[in-house]
Design a protein around this motif. Structure first.
Motif, PDB file in Angstrom:
ATOM      1  N   LEU A  20       0.984  -0.974  -0.126  1.00  0.00           N
ATOM      2  CA  LEU A  20       0.413   0.173  -0.053  1.00  0.00           C
ATOM      3  C   LEU A  20       0.677   1.195   0.161  1.00  0.00           C
ATOM      4  O   LEU A  20       1.989   1.260   0.741  1.00  0.00           O
ATOM      5  CB  LEU A  20      -0.710   0.453   1.373  1.00  0.00           C
ATOM      6  N   SER A  21       0.513   2.571  -0.438  1.00  0.00           N
ATOM      7  CA  SER A  21       1.071   3.507  -0.582  1.00  0.00           C
ATOM      8  C   SER A  21       0.175   4.921  -0.468  1.00  0.00           C
ATOM      9  O   SER A  21      -1.080   4.373  -0.717  1.00  0.00           O
ATOM     10  CB  SER A  21       1.645   4.031  -1.823  1.00  0.00           C
ATOM     11  N   CYS A  22       1.102   5.752   0.385  1.00  0.00           N
ATOM     12  CA  CYS A  22       0.324   6.603   0.566  1.00  0.00           C
ATOM     13  C   CYS A  22       0.512   7.935   0.198  1.00  0.00           C
ATOM     14  O   CYS A  22       2.127   8.379   1.266  1.00  0.00           O
ATOM     15  CB  CYS A  22      -0.621   6.581   2.249  1.00  0.00           C
ATOM     16  N   VAL A  23       0.093   9.219  -0.579  1.00  0.00           N
ATOM     17  CA  VAL A  23       0.356  10.765  -0.493  1.00  0.00           C
ATOM     18  C   VAL A  23       0.179  11.456   0.251  1.00  0.00           C
ATOM     19  O   VAL A  23      -1.373  11.259   0.431  1.00  0.00           O
ATOM     20  CB  VAL A  23       0.622  10.829  -1.687  1.00  0.00           C
ATOM     21  N   ALA A  24       0.943  12.143   1.435  1.00  0.00           N
ATOM     22  CA  ALA A  24       0.026  13.637   2.006  1.00  0.00           C
ATOM     23  C   ALA A  24       0.008  14.426   0.564  1.00  0.00           C
ATOM     24  O   ALA A  24       1.216  15.125   0.708  1.00  0.00           O
ATOM     25  CB  ALA A  24       0.718  13.637   3.418  1.00  0.00           C
ATOM     26  N   SER A  25      -0.217  14.903   1.225  1.00  0.00           N
ATOM     27  CA  SER A  25      -0.371  16.850   0.504  1.00  0.00           C
ATOM     28  C   SER A  25      -0.956  17.829   1.718  1.00  0.00           C
ATOM     29  O   SER A  25      -1.312  17.175   2.366  1.00  0.00           O
ATOM     30  CB  SER A  25      -1.460  17.029  -0.933  1.00  0.00           C
ATOM     31  N   GLY A  26      -0.581  18.845   0.924  1.00  0.00           N
ATOM     32  CA  GLY A  26      -1.307  20.504   2.637  1.00  0.00           C
ATOM     33  C   GLY A  26      -0.249  20.773   2.098  1.00  0.00           C
ATOM     34  O   GLY A  26       1.296  21.219   1.940  1.00  0.00           O
ATOM     35  N   ARG A  27      -0.207  21.573   3.873  1.00  0.00           N
ATOM     36  CA  ARG A  27       0.838  21.238   4.906  1.00  0.00           C
ATOM     37  C   ARG A  27       1.636  20.721   5.187  1.00  0.00           C
ATOM     38  O   ARG A  27       2.032  19.957   6.830  1.00  0.00           O
ATOM     39  CB  ARG A  27      -0.239  22.161   6.023  1.00  0.00           C
ATOM     40  N   THR A  28       2.696  19.876   4.357  1.00  0.00           N
ATOM     41  CA  THR A  28       3.748  18.553   4.788  1.00  0.00           C
ATOM     42  C   THR A  28       4.268  19.320   5.684  1.00  0.00           C
ATOM     43  O   THR A  28       4.719  18.194   6.097  1.00  0.00           O
ATOM     44  CB  THR A  28       3.394  17.279   3.064  1.00  0.00           C
ATOM     45  N   SER A  29       4.618  20.444   5.544  1.00  0.00           N
ATOM     46  CA  SER A  29       5.944  20.782   6.447  1.00  0.00           C
ATOM     47  C   SER A  29       5.172  20.112   8.077  1.00  0.00           C
ATOM     48  O   SER A  29       6.183  20.430   8.848  1.00  0.00           O
ATOM     49  CB  SER A  29       6.348  21.877   6.414  1.00  0.00           C
ATOM     50  N   ASN A  30       4.574  20.134   8.111  1.00  0.00           N
ATOM     51  CA  ASN A  30       3.942  19.902   9.720  1.00  0.00           C
ATOM     52  C   ASN A  30       3.618  18.696  10.108  1.00  0.00           C
ATOM     53  O   ASN A  30       3.083  18.193  11.404  1.00  0.00           O
ATOM     54  CB  ASN A  30       2.100  20.352   9.802  1.00  0.00           C
ATOM     55  N   ILE A  31       3.487  17.548   9.257  1.00  0.00           N
ATOM     56  CA  ILE A  31       3.601  16.071   9.273  1.00  0.00           C
ATOM     57  C   ILE A  31       4.556  15.914  10.612  1.00  0.00           C
ATOM     58  O   ILE A  31       5.892  15.765  10.274  1.00  0.00           O
ATOM     59  CB  ILE A  31       3.609  15.335   8.616  1.00  0.00           C
ATOM     60  N   THR A  32       4.528  15.085  11.608  1.00  0.00           N
ATOM     61  CA  THR A  32       5.020  14.184  12.614  1.00  0.00           C
ATOM     62  C   THR A  32       5.312  13.149  12.733  1.00  0.00           C
ATOM     63  O   THR A  32       5.709  12.530  13.409  1.00  0.00           O
ATOM     64  CB  THR A  32       4.858  15.179  13.816  1.00  0.00           C
ATOM     65  N   ALA A  33       4.527  12.588  12.164  1.00  0.00           N
ATOM     66  CA  ALA A  33       4.430  10.784  12.309  1.00  0.00           C
ATOM     67  C   ALA A  33       3.092  10.147  11.266  1.00  0.00           C
ATOM     68  O   ALA A  33       2.106  11.326  10.641  1.00  0.00           O
ATOM     69  CB  ALA A  33       3.771  10.564  12.769  1.00  0.00           C
ATOM     70  N   MET A  34       3.315   9.305  10.467  1.00  0.00           N
ATOM     71  CA  MET A  34       2.510   8.774   9.574  1.00  0.00           C
ATOM     72  C   MET A  34       1.872   7.357   9.681  1.00  0.00           C
ATOM     73  O   MET A  34       2.915   7.220  10.600  1.00  0.00           O
ATOM     74  CB  MET A  34       2.991   8.853   8.156  1.00  0.00           C
ATOM     75  N   GLY A  35       0.504   7.194   9.056  1.00  0.00           N
ATOM     76  CA  GLY A  35       0.801   5.695  10.049  1.00  0.00           C
ATOM     77  C   GLY A  35      -0.670   4.534   9.724  1.00  0.00           C
ATOM     78  O   GLY A  35      -1.064   5.045   8.528  1.00  0.00           O
ATOM     79  N   TRP A  36      -0.527   3.465   9.452  1.00  0.00           N
ATOM     80  CA  TRP A  36      -1.878   2.872   8.458  1.00  0.00           C
ATOM     81  C   TRP A  36      -2.419   1.939   9.951  1.00  0.00           C
ATOM     82  O   TRP A  36      -1.906   1.543  10.812  1.00  0.00           O
ATOM     83  CB  TRP A  36      -0.848   1.479   7.964  1.00  0.00           C
ATOM     84  N   PHE A  37      -3.597   2.246   9.854  1.00  0.00           N
ATOM     85  CA  PHE A  37      -4.798   1.906  10.048  1.00  0.00           C
ATOM     86  C   PHE A  37      -5.459   0.988   9.771  1.00  0.00           C
ATOM     87  O   PHE A  37      -5.864   1.005   8.705  1.00  0.00           O
ATOM     88  CB  PHE A  37      -5.408   2.111  10.952  1.00  0.00           C
ATOM     89  N   ARG A  38      -6.369  -0.048  10.683  1.00  0.00           N
ATOM     90  CA  ARG A  38      -7.331  -0.936   9.826  1.00  0.00           C
ATOM     91  C   ARG A  38      -8.495  -1.329   9.928  1.00  0.00           C
ATOM     92  O   ARG A  38      -8.578  -1.399  11.476  1.00  0.00           O
ATOM     93  CB  ARG A  38      -6.987  -1.775   9.414  1.00  0.00           C
ATOM     94  N   GLN A  39      -9.524  -1.587   9.241  1.00  0.00           N
ATOM     95  CA  GLN A  39     -11.344  -2.289  10.112  1.00  0.00           C
ATOM     96  C   GLN A  39     -11.664  -2.994   9.659  1.00  0.00           C
ATOM     97  O   GLN A  39     -11.988  -2.692   8.701  1.00  0.00           O
ATOM     98  CB  GLN A  39     -11.939  -0.473   9.881  1.00  0.00           C
ATOM     99  N   PRO A  40     -10.580  -3.819  10.196  1.00  0.00           N
ATOM    100  CA  PRO A  40     -11.973  -5.630  10.324  1.00  0.00           C
ATOM    101  C   PRO A  40     -13.105  -5.218   9.929  1.00  0.00           C
ATOM    102  O   PRO A  40     -13.934  -5.307  10.914  1.00  0.00           O
ATOM    103  CB  PRO A  40     -11.535  -6.795  11.140  1.00  0.00           C
TER     104      PRO A  40
END
Length: 119
Positions: A20-40
């Motif tokens: 899986l891939s995920c791209v962030a946009s917008g005010r990306t300079s503010n990002i401190t962490a990214m992650g993956w979640f799921r809902q079975p």
């Protein structure tokens, strides 16, 4: 505000791999962490893996340790989830998320991508 968009879901059989891939946009300079979640199906959302933007710290849910790997490409504002040896229990809607404040909950969420693992 940060927006994230995930992609790469699909239907596979047990033992297969998927990334899986995920791209962030917008005010990306503010990002401190990214992650993956799921809902079975029929269950609540659960954390799968996360990676810090400020250090090399990572987190993995116990059930995916050794099978899943989260990686990042900070210049491209992108994270990946490499999923190996998929199991039916991995089935669910996978969401990408970003945190924009150190120590704060994830506050930017994608729409989700379906991962279905058949036995």
């Amino acid at each position: 505000q940060v927006q994230v968009k995930e992609s790469g879901g699909g239907s596979v059989q047990a033992g297969d791999s998927l990334t899986l891939s995920c791209v962030a946009s917008g005010r990306t300079s503010n990002i401190t962490a990214m992650g993956w979640f799921r809902q079975p199906p029929g269950k609540g959302r659960q954390s799968v893996a996360s990676i810090s933007w400020l250090s090399t710290s990572t987190f993995y849910r116990d059930s995916v340790k050794g099978r899943f790997t989260i990686s990042r490409d900070i210049p491209k504002n992108t994270i990946f989830l490499h999923m190996n040896n998929l199991e039916p229990e991995d089935t669910g809607v996978y969401y990408c998320a970003a945190a924009t404040q150190a120590g704060a909950p994830f506050d930017s969420w994608g729409q989700g991508t379906q991962v279905t693992v058949s036995s």
